[in-house]
Design a protein around this motif. Structure first.
Motif, PDB file in Angstrom:
ATOM      1  N   LYS A  25       0.819  -1.220   0.000  1.00  0.00           N
ATOM      2  CA  LYS A  25       0.000   0.000   0.000  1.00  0.00           C
ATOM      3  C   LYS A  25       0.848   1.263   0.000  1.00  0.00           C
ATOM      4  O   LYS A  25       0.535   2.240  -0.675  1.00  0.00           O
ATOM      5  CB  LYS A  25      -0.931   0.016   1.218  1.00  0.00           C
ATOM      6  CG  LYS A  25      -2.038  -1.012   1.226  1.00  0.00           C
ATOM      7  CD  LYS A  25      -2.982  -0.766   2.399  1.00  0.00           C
ATOM      8  CE  LYS A  25      -4.039  -1.845   2.518  1.00  0.00           C
ATOM      9  NZ  LYS A  25      -3.476  -3.118   2.999  1.00  0.00           N
ATOM     10  N   ASN A  73     -16.808   3.638 -11.253  1.00  0.00           N
ATOM     11  CA  ASN A  73     -15.713   2.787 -10.784  1.00  0.00           C
ATOM     12  C   ASN A  73     -14.476   3.601 -10.414  1.00  0.00           C
ATOM     13  O   ASN A  73     -13.751   3.251  -9.474  1.00  0.00           O
ATOM     14  CB  ASN A  73     -15.371   1.739 -11.841  1.00  0.00           C
ATOM     15  CG  ASN A  73     -16.341   0.577 -11.834  1.00  0.00           C
ATOM     16  OD1 ASN A  73     -16.856   0.202 -10.786  1.00  0.00           O
ATOM     17  ND2 ASN A  73     -16.608   0.015 -12.992  1.00  0.00           N
ATOM     18  N   LYS A  76     -15.203   4.934  -6.996  1.00  0.00           N
ATOM     19  CA  LYS A  76     -15.065   3.841  -6.029  1.00  0.00           C
ATOM     20  C   LYS A  76     -13.598   3.576  -5.706  1.00  0.00           C
ATOM     21  O   LYS A  76     -13.206   3.447  -4.534  1.00  0.00           O
ATOM     22  CB  LYS A  76     -15.726   2.581  -6.606  1.00  0.00           C
ATOM     23  CG  LYS A  76     -15.820   1.395  -5.679  1.00  0.00           C
ATOM     24  CD  LYS A  76     -16.581   0.281  -6.388  1.00  0.00           C
ATOM     25  CE  LYS A  76     -16.735  -0.953  -5.530  1.00  0.00           C
ATOM     26  NZ  LYS A  76     -17.468  -2.040  -6.268  1.00  0.00           N
ATOM     27  N   LEU A  77     -12.781   3.511  -6.738  1.00  0.00           N
ATOM     28  CA  LEU A  77     -11.356   3.241  -6.553  1.00  0.00           C
ATOM     29  C   LEU A  77     -10.663   4.412  -5.862  1.00  0.00           C
ATOM     30  O   LEU A  77      -9.841   4.227  -4.960  1.00  0.00           O
ATOM     31  CB  LEU A  77     -10.720   2.972  -7.918  1.00  0.00           C
ATOM     32  CG  LEU A  77      -9.312   2.393  -7.947  1.00  0.00           C
ATOM     33  CD1 LEU A  77      -9.235   1.088  -7.185  1.00  0.00           C
ATOM     34  CD2 LEU A  77      -8.878   2.182  -9.403  1.00  0.00           C
ATOM     35  N   HIS A  80     -11.354   4.467  -2.228  1.00  0.00           N
ATOM     36  CA  HIS A  80     -10.620   3.384  -1.570  1.00  0.00           C
ATOM     37  C   HIS A  80      -9.184   3.818  -1.284  1.00  0.00           C
ATOM     38  O   HIS A  80      -8.656   3.571  -0.186  1.00  0.00           O
ATOM     39  CB  HIS A  80     -10.638   2.145  -2.461  1.00  0.00           C
ATOM     40  CG  HIS A  80     -10.574   0.847  -1.729  1.00  0.00           C
ATOM     41  ND1 HIS A  80     -11.644   0.325  -1.035  1.00  0.00           N
ATOM     42  CD2 HIS A  80      -9.564  -0.047  -1.578  1.00  0.00           C
ATOM     43  CE1 HIS A  80     -11.300  -0.837  -0.503  1.00  0.00           C
ATOM     44  NE2 HIS A  80     -10.030  -1.080  -0.811  1.00  0.00           N
ATOM     45  N   ARG A  84      -7.558   4.838   2.658  1.00  0.00           N
ATOM     46  CA  ARG A  84      -6.400   4.065   3.115  1.00  0.00           C
ATOM     47  C   ARG A  84      -5.114   4.897   3.076  1.00  0.00           C
ATOM     48  O   ARG A  84      -4.028   4.367   3.257  1.00  0.00           O
ATOM     49  CB  ARG A  84      -6.271   2.789   2.285  1.00  0.00           C
ATOM     50  CG  ARG A  84      -7.308   1.747   2.708  1.00  0.00           C
ATOM     51  CD  ARG A  84      -7.719   0.829   1.583  1.00  0.00           C
ATOM     52  NE  ARG A  84      -8.776  -0.072   2.040  1.00  0.00           N
ATOM     53  CZ  ARG A  84     -10.062   0.294   2.150  1.00  0.00           C
ATOM     54  NH1 ARG A  84     -10.449   1.524   1.853  1.00  0.00           N
ATOM     55  NH2 ARG A  84     -10.967  -0.576   2.584  1.00  0.00           N
ATOM     56  N   THR A 221     -12.110  -3.349 -11.299  1.00  0.00           N
ATOM     57  CA  THR A 221     -12.130  -2.571 -10.061  1.00  0.00           C
ATOM     58  C   THR A 221     -12.182  -3.461  -8.829  1.00  0.00           C
ATOM     59  O   THR A 221     -11.401  -3.271  -7.882  1.00  0.00           O
ATOM     60  CB  THR A 221     -13.339  -1.618 -10.055  1.00  0.00           C
ATOM     61  OG1 THR A 221     -13.239  -0.744 -11.186  1.00  0.00           O
ATOM     62  CG2 THR A 221     -13.367  -0.787  -8.787  1.00  0.00           C
ATOM     63  N   ASP A 222     -13.077  -4.412  -8.811  1.00  0.00           N
ATOM     64  CA  ASP A 222     -13.218  -5.266  -7.628  1.00  0.00           C
ATOM     65  C   ASP A 222     -11.943  -6.053  -7.352  1.00  0.00           C
ATOM     66  O   ASP A 222     -11.567  -6.261  -6.188  1.00  0.00           O
ATOM     67  CB  ASP A 222     -14.408  -6.219  -7.799  1.00  0.00           C
ATOM     68  CG  ASP A 222     -15.745  -5.490  -7.695  1.00  0.00           C
ATOM     69  OD1 ASP A 222     -15.775  -4.377  -7.125  1.00  0.00           O
ATOM     70  OD2 ASP A 222     -16.760  -6.038  -8.180  1.00  0.00           O
ATOM     71  N   LEU A 225      -9.493  -3.649  -5.689  1.00  0.00           N
ATOM     72  CA  LEU A 225      -9.869  -3.404  -4.302  1.00  0.00           C
ATOM     73  C   LEU A 225      -9.483  -4.578  -3.401  1.00  0.00           C
ATOM     74  O   LEU A 225      -8.959  -4.395  -2.300  1.00  0.00           O
ATOM     75  CB  LEU A 225     -11.376  -3.136  -4.191  1.00  0.00           C
ATOM     76  CG  LEU A 225     -11.919  -1.937  -4.963  1.00  0.00           C
ATOM     77  CD1 LEU A 225     -13.418  -1.790  -4.726  1.00  0.00           C
ATOM     78  CD2 LEU A 225     -11.193  -0.663  -4.605  1.00  0.00           C
ATOM     79  N   GLU A 226      -9.724  -5.776  -3.900  1.00  0.00           N
ATOM     80  CA  GLU A 226      -9.349  -6.977  -3.143  1.00  0.00           C
ATOM     81  C   GLU A 226      -7.840  -7.072  -2.988  1.00  0.00           C
ATOM     82  O   GLU A 226      -7.330  -7.434  -1.903  1.00  0.00           O
ATOM     83  CB  GLU A 226      -9.901  -8.211  -3.850  1.00  0.00           C
ATOM     84  CG  GLU A 226      -9.619  -9.507  -3.110  1.00  0.00           C
ATOM     85  CD  GLU A 226     -10.198 -10.728  -3.819  1.00  0.00           C
ATOM     86  OE1 GLU A 226      -9.823 -11.856  -3.438  1.00  0.00           O
ATOM     87  OE2 GLU A 226     -11.018 -10.551  -4.758  1.00  0.00           O
ATOM     88  N   ILE A 228      -5.682  -4.606  -2.943  1.00  0.00           N
ATOM     89  CA  ILE A 228      -5.261  -3.583  -1.967  1.00  0.00           C
ATOM     90  C   ILE A 228      -5.503  -4.054  -0.541  1.00  0.00           C
ATOM     91  O   ILE A 228      -4.638  -3.955   0.316  1.00  0.00           O
ATOM     92  CB  ILE A 228      -5.991  -2.250  -2.233  1.00  0.00           C
ATOM     93  CG1 ILE A 228      -5.494  -1.622  -3.529  1.00  0.00           C
ATOM     94  CG2 ILE A 228      -5.807  -1.286  -1.055  1.00  0.00           C
ATOM     95  CD1 ILE A 228      -6.311  -0.429  -3.986  1.00  0.00           C
ATOM     96  N   ASP A 229      -6.684  -4.593  -0.307  1.00  0.00           N
ATOM     97  CA  ASP A 229      -7.051  -4.977   1.052  1.00  0.00           C
ATOM     98  C   ASP A 229      -6.316  -6.210   1.561  1.00  0.00           C
ATOM     99  O   ASP A 229      -6.254  -6.452   2.758  1.00  0.00           O
ATOM    100  CB  ASP A 229      -8.565  -5.188   1.149  1.00  0.00           C
ATOM    101  CG  ASP A 229      -9.335  -3.879   1.054  1.00  0.00           C
ATOM    102  OD1 ASP A 229      -8.717  -2.820   1.257  1.00  0.00           O
ATOM    103  OD2 ASP A 229     -10.548  -3.911   0.791  1.00  0.00           O
TER     104      ASP A 229
END
Length: 233
Positions: A25, A73, A76-77, A80, A84, A221-222, A225-226, A228-229
Motif C-alpha cells: 500500500k 468505478n 469507487k477506486l 478506496h 487508506r 475494479t473489484d 480493491l481486493e 489492496i485490502d
C-alpha cells in the motif's frame, strides 16, 4: 469464470500462467488520466463539437460507458485509495500558454487529436466527481503519455512508488502510452479495465489484450480493491 487477466490474455501468453500480483500500500499510487471536462461532459467540449458536426450518434456508446461504468468505478477506486491514505495522482492535458505553443506536435496536429486546453480553463479541469484533493499531485502534459515530457516519473521515485494503478481515457491512446512508459521505466503497472474507455469497445478490448502480461496486469475494479485490502502495508 475467467479472471480479467485471463479474459485479456493475448496470443503470446496463451500457454503461460500469470504470476501472483503483489503490492504494498505504501508504495502504490493511483493515476487517473485525462478524466477532464472537455472529454467527459455531454453538453460541452468535444461532445458539443460532435453534435455540431452531426456525428454525435456514434459517440453515445462511449459516453454511456463513461457515465454508467467508468466514472462510478473511478470514484469507487479513488475513495478506496483516499480512505487508506494511499498516493493519488492525476495526469491531464493542459497547455501553459493560451495559444498552445508549448504543445507537442501530436496535439498540434489536425483532426481529433488536435487539442489545446489551457491549464486554467474549465475544459482542462478534472470532472467534479474526481476533483483532486489537497496533496494529490496533478501533472500537466502536452503529450499523450503522462510519462513523456513531464517530471511524473521523477515524482514517483521521490515518493518511493513502485506500483502504479492506471485508469482513464482513452484506453488505446493516452492510457496505453502512459502504461508503456511506466513499464519501460521499471514500474509495476495495473490497468483497471472497467475504469477506462476508448472510442469503441473493439479498440478498448484490443489495446488491453495487447498490453496485458507484458506492459501491465489488466484487472477490474473489484479485483484491485481486493488486492489492496490483502496487501502489505
Amino acid at each position: 469464470m475467467l479472471t480479467t487477466r485471463e479474459k485479456f490474455k493475448s496470443f503470446y501468453y496463451q500457454d503461460d500462467v500469470f504470476p501472483e500480483i503483489k503490492i504494498n500500500k505504501s508504495t502504490t499510487a493511483l493515476l487517473i488520466v485525462d478524466m477532464q471536462n472537455e472529454f467527459i461532459l455531454r453538453d460541452f467540449g468535444e461532445a458539443q463539437q460532435f453534435k455540431d458536426a452531426g456525428v454525435w450518434e456514434r459517440w453515445i456508446p462511449f459516453h454511456d460507458r463513461l457515465d454508467e461504468i467508468v466514472i462510478p468505478n473511478n470514484v469507487k477506486l479513488l475513495q478506496h485509495f483516499r480512505t487508506r491514505h494511499m498516493t493519488v495522482t492525476y495526469g491531464r492535458i493542459a497547455s501553459l500558454r493560451e495559444d498552445g505553443a508549448d504543445r507537442s506536435a501530436v496535439q498540434k496536429s489536425d483532426g481529433w487529436n488536435g487539442i489545446n486546453l489551457h491549464v486554467d480553463s474549465f475544459a482542462a479541469q478534472m470532472i467534479d466527481e474526481l476533483k483532486p484533493h489537497k496533496n494529490e499531485i496533478v501533472v500537466n502534459k502536452t503529450t499523450d503519455s503522462v510519462t513523456t515530457g513531464t517530471n511524473y516519473l521523477q515524482l514517483l521515485r521521490n515518493m518511493g512508488i513502485k506500483t502504479v494503478v492506471v485508469t482513464g481515457i482513452v484506453t488505446d491512446q493516452c492510457v496505453a502510452s502512459t502504461v508503456r512508459g511506466l513499464a519501460d521505466d521499471g514500474f509495476q503497472v495495473i490497468c483497471v479495465e472497467d475504469c477506462c474507455a476508448a472510442g469503441s469497445m473493439a479498440l478498448h478490448n484490443a489495446e488491453l489484450t495487447i498490453m496485458n502480461g507484458v506492459y501491465c496486469n489488466v484487472l477490474n475494479t473489484d479485483e484491485v480493491l481486493e488486492l489492496i485490502d490483502s496487501s502489505a502495508e
